[in-house]
Every structure is written in C-alpha cells, then in structure tokens.
Design a protein around this motif. Structure first.
Motif, PDB file in Angstrom:
ATOM      1  N   GLY A  58     -16.558  12.111  11.371  1.00 22.98           N
ATOM      2  CA  GLY A  58     -16.808  10.929  10.543  1.00 22.98           C
ATOM      3  C   GLY A  58     -16.277  11.111   9.128  1.00 22.98           C
ATOM      4  N   PHE A  59     -16.382  12.326   8.608  1.00 23.75           N
ATOM      5  CA  PHE A  59     -15.836  12.593   7.278  1.00 23.75           C
ATOM      6  C   PHE A  59     -14.311  12.524   7.320  1.00 23.75           C
ATOM      7  CE2 PHE A  59     -14.570  14.938   3.527  1.00 23.75           C
ATOM      8  CZ  PHE A  59     -15.454  14.462   2.571  1.00 23.75           C
ATOM      9  N   THR A  60     -13.730  13.055   8.394  1.00 23.38           N
ATOM     10  CA  THR A  60     -12.275  12.963   8.562  1.00 23.38           C
ATOM     11  C   THR A  60     -11.841  11.500   8.584  1.00 23.38           C
ATOM     12  OG1 THR A  60     -12.296  15.020   9.833  1.00 23.38           O
ATOM     13  CG2 THR A  60     -10.321  13.659  10.014  1.00 23.38           C
ATOM     14  N   ALA A  61     -12.578  10.666   9.312  1.00 22.73           N
ATOM     15  CA  ALA A  61     -12.260   9.242   9.374  1.00 22.73           C
ATOM     16  C   ALA A  61     -12.369   8.590   7.995  1.00 22.73           C
ATOM     17  CB  ALA A  61     -13.169   8.537  10.375  1.00 22.73           C
ATOM     18  N   THR A  62     -13.347   9.012   7.207  1.00 23.79           N
ATOM     19  CA  THR A  62     -13.485   8.484   5.849  1.00 23.79           C
ATOM     20  C   THR A  62     -12.308   8.900   4.978  1.00 23.79           C
ATOM     21  OG1 THR A  62     -15.896   8.464   6.038  1.00 23.79           O
ATOM     22  CG2 THR A  62     -14.983   8.440   3.808  1.00 23.79           C
ATOM     23  N   LEU A  63     -11.853  10.146   5.112  1.00 21.21           N
ATOM     24  CA  LEU A  63     -10.672  10.607   4.376  1.00 21.21           C
ATOM     25  C   LEU A  63      -9.449   9.769   4.752  1.00 21.21           C
ATOM     26  CD1 LEU A  63     -11.059  14.485   4.718  1.00 21.21           C
ATOM     27  CD2 LEU A  63     -11.295  13.151   2.617  1.00 21.21           C
ATOM     28  N   VAL A  64      -9.291   9.506   6.041  1.00 25.91           N
ATOM     29  CA  VAL A  64      -8.165   8.705   6.530  1.00 25.91           C
ATOM     30  C   VAL A  64      -8.246   7.289   5.980  1.00 25.91           C
ATOM     31  CG1 VAL A  64      -7.245   7.603   8.624  1.00 25.91           C
ATOM     32  CG2 VAL A  64      -7.691  10.061   8.589  1.00 25.91           C
ATOM     33  N   ASP A  65      -9.419   6.682   6.062  1.00 25.29           N
ATOM     34  CA  ASP A  65      -9.622   5.319   5.572  1.00 25.29           C
ATOM     35  C   ASP A  65      -9.269   5.226   4.088  1.00 25.29           C
ATOM     36  OD1 ASP A  65     -10.468   2.632   5.391  1.00 25.29           O
ATOM     37  OD2 ASP A  65     -12.562   3.191   5.147  1.00 25.29           O
ATOM     38  N   ALA A  66      -9.780   6.154   3.315  1.00 26.13           N
ATOM     39  CA  ALA A  66      -9.561   6.116   1.864  1.00 26.13           C
ATOM     40  C   ALA A  66      -8.102   6.360   1.491  1.00 26.13           C
ATOM     41  CB  ALA A  66     -10.460   7.144   1.182  1.00 26.13           C
ATOM     42  N   THR A  67      -7.512   7.429   2.008  1.00 26.79           N
ATOM     43  CA  THR A  67      -6.144   7.754   1.586  1.00 26.79           C
ATOM     44  C   THR A  67      -5.136   6.723   2.072  1.00 26.79           C
ATOM     45  OG1 THR A  67      -5.878   9.282   3.442  1.00 26.79           O
ATOM     46  CG2 THR A  67      -6.509  10.227   1.316  1.00 26.79           C
ATOM     47  N   SER A  68      -5.352   6.149   3.250  1.00 27.47           N
ATOM     48  CA  SER A  68      -4.427   5.111   3.715  1.00 27.47           C
ATOM     49  C   SER A  68      -4.564   3.858   2.857  1.00 27.47           C
ATOM     50  CB  SER A  68      -4.636   4.798   5.200  1.00 27.47           C
ATOM     51  OG  SER A  68      -5.929   4.325   5.462  1.00 27.47           O
ATOM     52  N   THR A  69      -5.774   3.564   2.415  1.00 28.92           N
ATOM     53  CA  THR A  69      -5.977   2.423   1.529  1.00 28.92           C
ATOM     54  C   THR A  69      -5.287   2.658   0.188  1.00 28.92           C
ATOM     55  OG1 THR A  69      -8.070   1.899   2.617  1.00 28.92           O
ATOM     56  CG2 THR A  69      -7.715   0.950   0.434  1.00 28.92           C
ATOM     57  N   TYR A  70      -5.385   3.874  -0.330  1.00 27.94           N
ATOM     58  CA  TYR A  70      -4.692   4.191  -1.586  1.00 27.94           C
ATOM     59  C   TYR A  70      -3.181   4.057  -1.401  1.00 27.94           C
ATOM     60  CZ  TYR A  70      -9.249   6.371  -2.473  1.00 27.94           C
ATOM     61  OH  TYR A  70     -10.591   6.631  -2.594  1.00 27.94           O
ATOM     62  N   ALA A  71      -2.672   4.505  -0.261  1.00 27.62           N
ATOM     63  CA  ALA A  71      -1.233   4.366   0.021  1.00 27.62           C
ATOM     64  C   ALA A  71      -0.834   2.895   0.029  1.00 27.62           C
ATOM     65  CB  ALA A  71      -0.892   5.017   1.363  1.00 27.62           C
ATOM     66  N   LEU A  72      -1.649   2.061   0.645  1.00 28.68           N
ATOM     67  CA  LEU A  72      -1.378   0.619   0.675  1.00 28.68           C
ATOM     68  C   LEU A  72      -1.351   0.051  -0.733  1.00 28.68           C
ATOM     69  CD1 LEU A  72      -1.062  -2.141   2.065  1.00 28.68           C
ATOM     70  CD2 LEU A  72      -3.574  -2.207   2.260  1.00 28.68           C
ATOM     71  N   TYR A  73      -2.320   0.420  -1.538  1.00 29.48           N
ATOM     72  CA  TYR A  73      -2.371  -0.100  -2.906  1.00 29.48           C
ATOM     73  C   TYR A  73      -1.171   0.355  -3.726  1.00 29.48           C
ATOM     74  CZ  TYR A  73      -7.156  -1.644  -1.936  1.00 29.48           C
ATOM     75  OH  TYR A  73      -8.258  -2.270  -1.414  1.00 29.48           O
ATOM     76  N   CYS A  74      -0.614   1.501  -3.386  1.00 34.68           N
ATOM     77  CA  CYS A  74       0.573   1.993  -4.089  1.00 34.68           C
ATOM     78  C   CYS A  74       1.843   1.294  -3.617  1.00 34.68           C
ATOM     79  CB  CYS A  74       0.713   3.501  -3.895  1.00 34.68           C
ATOM     80  SG  CYS A  74      -0.555   4.434  -4.745  1.00 34.68           S
ATOM     81  N   ASP A  75       1.717   0.402  -2.648  1.00 36.94           N
ATOM     82  CA  ASP A  75       2.857  -0.343  -2.114  1.00 36.94           C
ATOM     83  C   ASP A  75       2.837  -1.791  -2.595  1.00 36.94           C
ATOM     84  OD1 ASP A  75       5.205  -0.343  -0.559  1.00 36.94           O
ATOM     85  OD2 ASP A  75       4.163  -1.271   1.128  1.00 36.94           O
ATOM     86  N   GLN A  76       1.856  -2.131  -3.429  1.00 33.75           N
ATOM     87  CA  GLN A  76       1.689  -3.509  -3.875  1.00 33.75           C
ATOM     88  C   GLN A  76       1.888  -3.616  -5.375  1.00 33.75           C
ATOM     89  OE1 GLN A  76      -2.334  -4.295  -2.569  1.00 33.75           O
ATOM     90  NE2 GLN A  76      -1.672  -4.836  -0.508  1.00 33.75           N
ATOM     91  N   ASP A  77       2.481  -4.731  -5.792  1.00 32.98           N
ATOM     92  CA  ASP A  77       2.631  -4.980  -7.229  1.00 32.98           C
ATOM     93  C   ASP A  77       1.268  -5.242  -7.858  1.00 32.98           C
ATOM     94  OD1 ASP A  77       5.398  -4.710  -7.107  1.00 32.98           O
ATOM     95  OD2 ASP A  77       5.673  -6.823  -6.615  1.00 32.98           O
TER      96      ASP A  77
END
Length: 145
Positions: A58-77
């Motif tokens: 579950g912690f691994t899933a939380t790490l995945v959720d968070a870092t992928s969201t940060y990656a998405l935000y770094c792809d948006q103006d």
C-alpha cells in the motif's frame, strides 16, 4: 533547466508542508522533475513496512500515485486538478527496511480528459525492478468540482 528546478522546488515545498494522509510522503527526496517526468528516492523506514519487514504494498502504491501525479503536473503549463481513475500495480520483488529505492514516473500521454502514466520502482543499489505500474488520471474541469 529552470522549469525543472521550479518543478522540483514546488514539489519539495508541497511535501514539506502537506498534511493529512500525504504527510507519510515527507521523507521522499525528489531527485529531478520536469517535462512530464519525476524521479524520486526513498529509504525504507520502519513505519512503511509490513508484518514481514518489507516495504508495504500500500505504501508502494502511494509512492506510485504521488510521483506519477507530480510527473503529470510537470507536463502542464498550469496545474489541472485530477483524480485517479485506474492504477495497475505489479509487484516483483521486495524492498526491505533500510533499502533505498528509486521511483521513476513518466507521463506517457496527457489529453483533454485523461492522462496516462508509467512508473518503475527499483532498488537503488542493485537496479532490481521491484514494482511497475500504469496509472490513469481523470483531469478535472471546473465543471467537475
């Protein structure tokens, strides 16, 4: 380079000041972020382990959720709020207390309504693939919230 530095700074500031459930992420170190990617590092702590002494799924899933969201935000103006629609995790090998892991998230495609992300979790010392994930996020419009 300036956009990457700005993204990393914004994410680090967010993690430092977050409250609620995401406060469990305070010890994640953001190595780099920008252009739809985020690379983070985490040293497995006692409070993130399961009864067997390895990193909790579950912690691994939380790490995945968070870092992928940060990656998405770094792809948006401009940051568009989003929610998880689907996340598929495959766990391949355990990480143990004290192990250092790398979480490498990439935006595969971000459209008008959906974003598709891919994440690999690896052991920093051995390079072993511990988990991989596909994450789909629904991008909220002002009408959605």
């Amino acid at each position: 380079m300036a956009a990457t530095t700005k993204a990393v700074s914004a994410i680090r500031n967010y993690l430092k000041n977050c409250s609620g459930f995401e406060s469990i992420l305070k010890n994640i170190k953001i190595i780099s972020a920008g252009n739809g990617t985020c690379l983070a590092e985490y040293k497995v702590e006692q409070n993130a382990t399961n009864v067997l002494g390895s990193l909790h799924g579950g912690f691994t899933a939380t790490l995945v959720d968070a870092t992928s969201t940060y990656a998405l935000y770094c792809d948006q103006d401009e940051i568009t709020p989003s929610v998880s629609l689907d996340m598929h995790m495959t766990y391949m090998k355990a990480a143990n207390l004290g192990d250092e892991i790398l979480i490498d998230a990439k935006t595969m495609r971000a459209g008008k309504n959906l974003a598709y992300l891919r994440v690999e979790v690896k052991n920093k010392q051995t390079g072993d693939l511990l988990a991989q994930a596909l994450h789909t996020r629904f991008l909220l419009s002002e009408k959605s919230y």
